[in-house]
Enzyme design. Structure first.
Site: not given
Ligand code: PLP
Length: 405
Positions: A122, A199, A202, A225, A363
């Site tokens: 992401h 990270d 998910q 999430k 993203c």
């Molecule tokens: N990393 C992954 C794999 C994600 O799917 C997301 C959000 O969709 C993020 C990071 C970023 O999360 P946040 O916008 O809640 O900080």
């Protein structure tokens, strides 16, 4: 396995109609919905307990402080951290990764060093590393993946060098659903004395996460999430690493003493929690974690896997469907395209069936570039979804195909 009617009744937002049709919410990878108990926790906090914490001697402040620190314990237990000092409250995954990139990077990344990420990250796990690499004159190395969305682990091993300072990798791909073999990656990294950031945006709501068993150095996730409010998240970090890292933000709470000549910093976890924290949402997150725990992550994973299999099977029956992400180990995310129809056009028609799917690059623009596509249609499931709802999606996809082809 799960009492779905009872579970669905816990989520007031699911009870509504969209365009006169029952809402089918399949955008859970973007954010999932909140059970009534989480909403009630927020209302109760602001109705009865709201107060700034840690520095007050009055009743409300002490009550809020105790509740806030109890919530930290709940998070610690949920991911099985060794100590609650290792649990830092942030605004979400993005802020957690930025914190590590800036703070760890300031201390440990130097000119000519390397940071390894993967091609399925992401933007939140790409851009913070690019920024620190640019600042320090370091290099970003990218692990490729195969057509089916599985990481090329041989290529990963070849990327490791004496200059690698950190590896930052997603637990589960938000665009492909791939569950990465993070334990294996961490083991290989540690054999080379390289720390690993996971990270977990998910991962956290769909698999049991035990940070001690994984032995990861950092694990980041967002409350929203995992059925908690937006604007709250977690950075887990090993105490010995966090202790070596400089503060990220300066301000109240993160200090021990301040003079104009010198400031001394607070102990963990407060060193990384400058300013008034988001107490209400921390309590909301605690309630969400308790709710999820009660249902059981193993049950959730099994149920969602069933939905994934059913949806994959049903979508496969439609001619010209192309799937992106067909890894053997997958979370309940399906990314697909219908022939050459643009995902936005299809998404608009699907929406009119009351079905919320996400369309676009999710993203993960570099990932879309690899597949040479503008984006995908993504349906992502939670434990409150049903096979009947998937049938509605299938009808909507067929209609979109018929209208747009
Ligand atoms: N990393 C992954 C794999 C994600 O799917 C997301 C959000 O969709 C993020 C990071 C970023 O999360 P946040 O916008 O809640 O900080």
């Amino acid at each position: 396995m799960l009492d779905i009617n009872k579970i669905r009744a816990d989520f007031p937002i699911l009870q509504q109609n969209i365009y006169g049709k029952p809402l089918v919410y399949f955008d859970n990878a973007a954010t999932n919905q909140k059970p009534q108990c989480v909403i009630d926790t927020l209302v109760n906090y602001y109705t009865h307990e709201n107060s700034n914490i840690h520095r007050g001697v009055h009743y409300l402040s002490q009550k809020a402080t105790i509740a806030f620190e109890n919530a930290r314990e709940t998070v610690k237990t949920f991911i099985n951290a060794k100590s609650s000092s290792e649990i830092i409250f942030t605004r979400g995954t993005t802020e957690s990764i930025n914190l590590v990139a800036q703070s760890f990077g300031k201390k440990f990344i130097n000119q000519g060093d390397e940071v390894i990420i993967s091609a399925m990250e992401h933007h939140s796990n790409i851009v913070p590393w690019q920024m620190i690499c640019e600042e320090k004159g370091a290099f970003l190395k990218v692990i490729p993946f195969f057509e089916n969305g599985e990481l090329d682990l041989d290529a990963f091993e070849n990327l490791i060098s004496a200059k690698t300072r950190i590896i930052a990798i997603t637990h589960v791909s938000n665009a492909l659903g791939t569950i990465n073999p993070i334990k294996e990656i961490i083991k290989k990294a540690h054999a080379n004395n390289i720390p690993v950031l996971i990270d977990g945006a998910q991962g956290i709501a769909h698999t049991d996460v035990d940070v001690q068993e994984l032995d990861c150095d950092f694990y980041c996730f967002s409350g929203h999430k995992i059925y908690a409010p937006m604007g709250i998240g977690i950075l887990y970090g090993k105490e010995e690493l966090l202790n070596q890292m400089p503060p990220y933000h300066g301000g109240g709470e993160m200090i021990k003493t301040v003079t104009f000549e010198k400031t001394t910093y607070n102990d963990l976890p407060f060193k990384f929690e400058a300013g008034t924290p988001n107490v209400g949402d921390v309590l909301g997150m605690e309630k969400a974690l308790q709710y999820v725990k009660e249902i059981g992550l193993e049950n959730i994973a099994k149920y969602e896997d069933n939905l994934l299999k059913y949806a994959t099977e049903k979508l496969s029956e439609i001619e010209d469907i192309r799937f992106f992400g067909t890894a053997e180990h997958k979370s309940a995310v399906i990314s697909f395209l219908i022939g050459n129809i643009h995902p936005f056009d299809a998404g608009t028609i699907i929406d009119h069936f009351g079905v919320a799917v996400r369309t676009g690059h999710h993203c993960a623009q570099p990932l879309m570039d690899i597949y040479k596509i503008p984006g995908t249609i993504r349906a992502s499931f939670a434990f409150y979804n049903t096979k009947e709802e998937i049938d509605v999606l299938i009808t909507a996809v067929k209609k979109a195909k018929q209208m747009l082809e």
